[in-house]
Design an enzyme around this catalytic site. Sequence first.
Site, PDB file in Angstrom:
ATOM      1  N   HIS A  16       0.828  -1.195   0.000  1.00 41.27           N
ATOM      2  CA  HIS A  16       0.000   0.000   0.000  1.00 41.27           C
ATOM      3  C   HIS A  16       0.864   1.248   0.000  1.00 41.27           C
ATOM      4  O   HIS A  16       2.079   1.197   0.161  1.00 41.27           O
ATOM      5  CB  HIS A  16      -0.992   0.015   1.180  1.00 41.27           C
ATOM      6  CG  HIS A  16      -0.387   0.163   2.545  1.00 41.27           C
ATOM      7  ND1 HIS A  16      -1.153   0.312   3.686  1.00 41.27           N
ATOM      8  CD2 HIS A  16       0.897   0.187   2.971  1.00 41.27           C
ATOM      9  CE1 HIS A  16      -0.374   0.417   4.738  1.00 41.27           C
ATOM     10  NE2 HIS A  16       0.862   0.353   4.338  1.00 41.27           N
ATOM     11  N   HIS A  41       4.991   0.187  -0.319  1.00 44.59           N
ATOM     12  CA  HIS A  41       5.727  -0.690   0.589  1.00 44.59           C
ATOM     13  C   HIS A  41       4.731  -1.756   1.043  1.00 44.59           C
ATOM     14  O   HIS A  41       3.523  -1.614   0.827  1.00 44.59           O
ATOM     15  CB  HIS A  41       6.307   0.077   1.786  1.00 44.59           C
ATOM     16  CG  HIS A  41       5.275   0.614   2.706  1.00 44.59           C
ATOM     17  ND1 HIS A  41       4.612   1.800   2.474  1.00 44.59           N
ATOM     18  CD2 HIS A  41       4.737   0.113   3.841  1.00 44.59           C
ATOM     19  CE1 HIS A  41       3.733   2.003   3.436  1.00 44.59           C
ATOM     20  NE2 HIS A  41       3.775   0.988   4.284  1.00 44.59           N
ATOM     21  N   HIS A  43       3.487  -5.141   3.813  1.00 42.73           N
ATOM     22  CA  HIS A  43       3.466  -5.706   5.166  1.00 42.73           C
ATOM     23  C   HIS A  43       3.059  -7.175   5.098  1.00 42.73           C
ATOM     24  O   HIS A  43       2.293  -7.569   4.216  1.00 42.73           O
ATOM     25  CB  HIS A  43       2.437  -4.982   6.048  1.00 42.73           C
ATOM     26  CG  HIS A  43       2.745  -3.545   6.272  1.00 42.73           C
ATOM     27  ND1 HIS A  43       3.702  -3.103   7.162  1.00 42.73           N
ATOM     28  CD2 HIS A  43       2.225  -2.436   5.706  1.00 42.73           C
ATOM     29  CE1 HIS A  43       3.736  -1.791   7.142  1.00 42.73           C
ATOM     30  NE2 HIS A  43       2.853  -1.344   6.264  1.00 42.73           N
ATOM     31  N   ASP A  81      -4.525 -10.831  -0.696  1.00 46.14           N
ATOM     32  CA  ASP A  81      -3.201 -11.433  -0.565  1.00 46.14           C
ATOM     33  C   ASP A  81      -2.378 -11.228  -1.843  1.00 46.14           C
ATOM     34  O   ASP A  81      -2.865 -11.487  -2.946  1.00 46.14           O
ATOM     35  CB  ASP A  81      -3.347 -12.926  -0.278  1.00 46.14           C
ATOM     36  CG  ASP A  81      -2.028 -13.587   0.059  1.00 46.14           C
ATOM     37  OD1 ASP A  81      -1.155 -12.912   0.654  1.00 46.14           O
ATOM     38  OD2 ASP A  81      -1.864 -14.779  -0.270  1.00 46.14           O
ATOM     39  N   GLU A 126      -0.460  -5.193  11.576  1.00 43.19           N
ATOM     40  CA  GLU A 126       0.244  -4.692  10.399  1.00 43.19           C
ATOM     41  C   GLU A 126       1.742  -4.957  10.524  1.00 43.19           C
ATOM     42  O   GLU A 126       2.418  -5.213   9.536  1.00 43.19           O
ATOM     43  CB  GLU A 126      -0.022  -3.198  10.206  1.00 43.19           C
ATOM     44  CG  GLU A 126       0.370  -2.698   8.833  1.00 43.19           C
ATOM     45  CD  GLU A 126      -0.135  -1.288   8.582  1.00 43.19           C
ATOM     46  OE1 GLU A 126      -1.010  -1.112   7.736  1.00 43.19           O
ATOM     47  OE2 GLU A 126       0.327  -0.368   9.279  1.00 43.19           O
TER      48      GLU A 126
HETATM   49 NI    NI Z   1       2.408   0.528   5.720  1.00 45.52          NI
END
Ligand code: NI
Length: 137
Positions: A16, A41, A43, A81, A126
Amino acid sequence: MPRVTVTRRMRFNAAHRVFNPSFSDEENNATFGKCNNPNWHGHNYMLDVSVEGPIDAGTGYVLDLARLRDIVEAQVVSLVDHKNFNLDVPFMKGVIPTAENVIVAFWKILEPAVTPAKLQRLVLWETENNYVEYSGD
Ligand code: NI
């Protein structure tokens, strides 16, 4: 029958960029810092899905956790995903993809999907240090 809460943990990864398109570049940098990186980036998220209900006399389950896994996989995880929240996820269109906004979007999908069990709580991790939780209000 006693009422019990059962929880299934799911994992997915997603990319995101956390920014507000109505802010200037300076405002976005000041507000969101590294999370505003225009080239995205990612997570490794964990999602804990808790449902609550009476123990079924016939099965001893509130809700078969394999069934809960299949519901969450089909309704949410398969849609996010290895995806980009900003670009690839229809239910996040026009929404800043913070963990807060993601968990509320997940709730709207999952609450009707787990019936007759009652969705009691979602926890979205996160990072290993940051998580949000939501119980639907
Ligand atoms: Ni982030």
